[in-house]
Design an enzyme around this catalytic site. Structure first.
Site, PDB file in Angstrom:
ATOM      1  N   HIS A   1      15.487  10.670  53.399  1.00 32.74           N
ATOM      2  CA  HIS A   1      16.023  11.766  52.577  1.00 32.74           C
ATOM      3  C   HIS A   1      15.051  11.984  51.416  1.00 32.74           C
ATOM      4  CE1 HIS A   1      19.673   9.170  53.791  1.00 32.74           C
ATOM      5  NE2 HIS A   1      19.506  10.064  54.745  1.00 32.74           N
TER       6      HIS A   1
ATOM      7  N   GLU B   1      23.653   5.058  60.620  1.00 33.81           N
ATOM      8  CA  GLU B   1      22.962   6.169  61.272  1.00 33.81           C
ATOM      9  C   GLU B   1      21.984   5.710  62.369  1.00 33.81           C
ATOM     10  OE1 GLU B   1      22.815  10.021  58.685  1.00 33.81           O
ATOM     11  OE2 GLU B   1      21.452   8.571  57.802  1.00 33.81           O
TER      12      GLU B   1
ATOM     13  N   HIS C   1      20.566  17.373  54.351  1.00 33.36           N
ATOM     14  CA  HIS C   1      20.622  15.930  54.627  1.00 33.36           C
ATOM     15  C   HIS C   1      19.259  15.248  54.469  1.00 33.36           C
ATOM     16  CE1 HIS C   1      22.146  12.487  57.442  1.00 33.36           C
ATOM     17  NE2 HIS C   1      21.157  12.069  56.699  1.00 33.36           N
TER      18      HIS C   1
ATOM     19  N   HIS D   1      13.803   7.806  59.625  1.00 35.12           N
ATOM     20  CA  HIS D   1      14.764   8.766  59.086  1.00 35.12           C
ATOM     21  C   HIS D   1      14.800   8.584  57.575  1.00 35.12           C
ATOM     22  CE1 HIS D   1      18.239  11.135  58.254  1.00 35.12           C
ATOM     23  NE2 HIS D   1      18.895  10.082  57.784  1.00 35.12           N
TER      24      HIS D   1
HETATM   25 ZN    ZN Z   1      20.512  10.099  56.608  1.00 35.36          ZN
END
Ligand code: ZN
Length: 267
Positions: free
Chosen positions: A99, A78, A167, A97
């Site tokens: 989750h 990613e 996500h 980034h």
């Molecule tokens: Zn991700």
């Protein structure tokens, strides 16, 4: 210059460990940094759990997320999230980034994030949602193609946070420390907001004016350095920082040998 890059790598390594130690990223998620001397490049770790990232793990990328040198190791799939945000936002110096579990109930229900305490203002009021399906249909949900990363960057707009439906979350910062500060306190806020929703529906968020003022406190006070020092201490306490090199132990002095016939080796 070499020292500057080494310091930047050390700071970014600690940033990854802090965000992991605070329970926001686990095996997945990552923190990147724009190259201190070249705005067209950025650093992101090779593919490994952020809690384990060392200064030597960073790969240098161009803004199309191609490695400058063949890394010979696995890379995060990613990474275009980082490259496309750095491309679209010259003011952004670091991207995280994640989750984080605290956000998942909001993302699943498409409930707007609102600051419920002063430090939650780091995420702004109602940051935008982005849904990969809107533009790309069925995917494996990972943001891998440059056009997917560019779409996410467009959704983020001029803000510092974008919520990715079903996500996770992507947070930007004007420095590595600023990015970590926004990441940690927006996650705390999300947890409080979800808890507040479970006991009542009349959440009172900060007003736009309050959020503006509270959101800029960290750059005007010692809040950011104080937080960084605190989180760094917690990483160290958890054993997440390699111990400083110890000085070689002094040679033990030879004990005065008494001549004694009764001294025998014991096993
Ligand atoms: Zn991700």
């Amino acid at each position: 210059m070499a020292n500057k890059i080494a310091e930047a790598r050390a700071e970014l390594s600690l940033a990854n460990r802090i965000v992991a130690n605070e329970g926001i990223i686990d095996a997945f998620g990552h923190v990147s940094m724009r190259h201190p001397d070249n705005p067209n490049r950025y650093f992101l770790s090779r593919s490994r759990a952020p809690e384990l990232v060392t200064p030597d793990d960073f790969i240098e990328y161009d803004l199309d997320s191609n490695p400058i040198r063949e890394p010979g190791v696995g890379q995060y799939s990613e990474r275009v999230i980082h490259g496309e945000i750095f491309k679209a936002r010259p003011d952004v110096m670091s991207v995280c980034h994640h989750h984080c579990p605290a956000f998942m109930p909001l993302l699943a229900n498409r409930i707007d994030y609102v600051p419920v305490f002063h430090l939650g203002a780091v995420g702004g009021i109602k940051p935008p949602f982005w849904d990969q399906h809107d533009e790309f249909g069925d995917t494996n949900m990972l943001v891998i193609k440059p056009e997917e990363g560019a779409s996410l960057a467009r959704a983020m707009g001029k803000g510092m946070m974008v919520l990715m439906r079903r996500h996770g979350v992507t947070v930007a910062g004007t420095s590595v420390k600023d990015c970590v500060f926004r990441t940690v306190f927006s996650a705390r806020n999300a947890a409080y907001q979800v808890q507040a929703l479970s006991i009542g529906s009349n959440i009172e968020s900060l007003s736009a004016g309050e959020a503006n003022l509270a959101g800029s406190i960290s750059s005007k006070t010692t809040g950011l350095t104080r937080s960084w020092e605190y989180w760094s201490m917690r990483v160290a306490k958890a054993g997440g920082v390699p111990a400083a090199k110890k000085a070689a132990p002094a040679k033990p002095r030879k004990p005065a040998v008494k001549k004694s016939s009764s001294k025998k080796k014991r096993r």
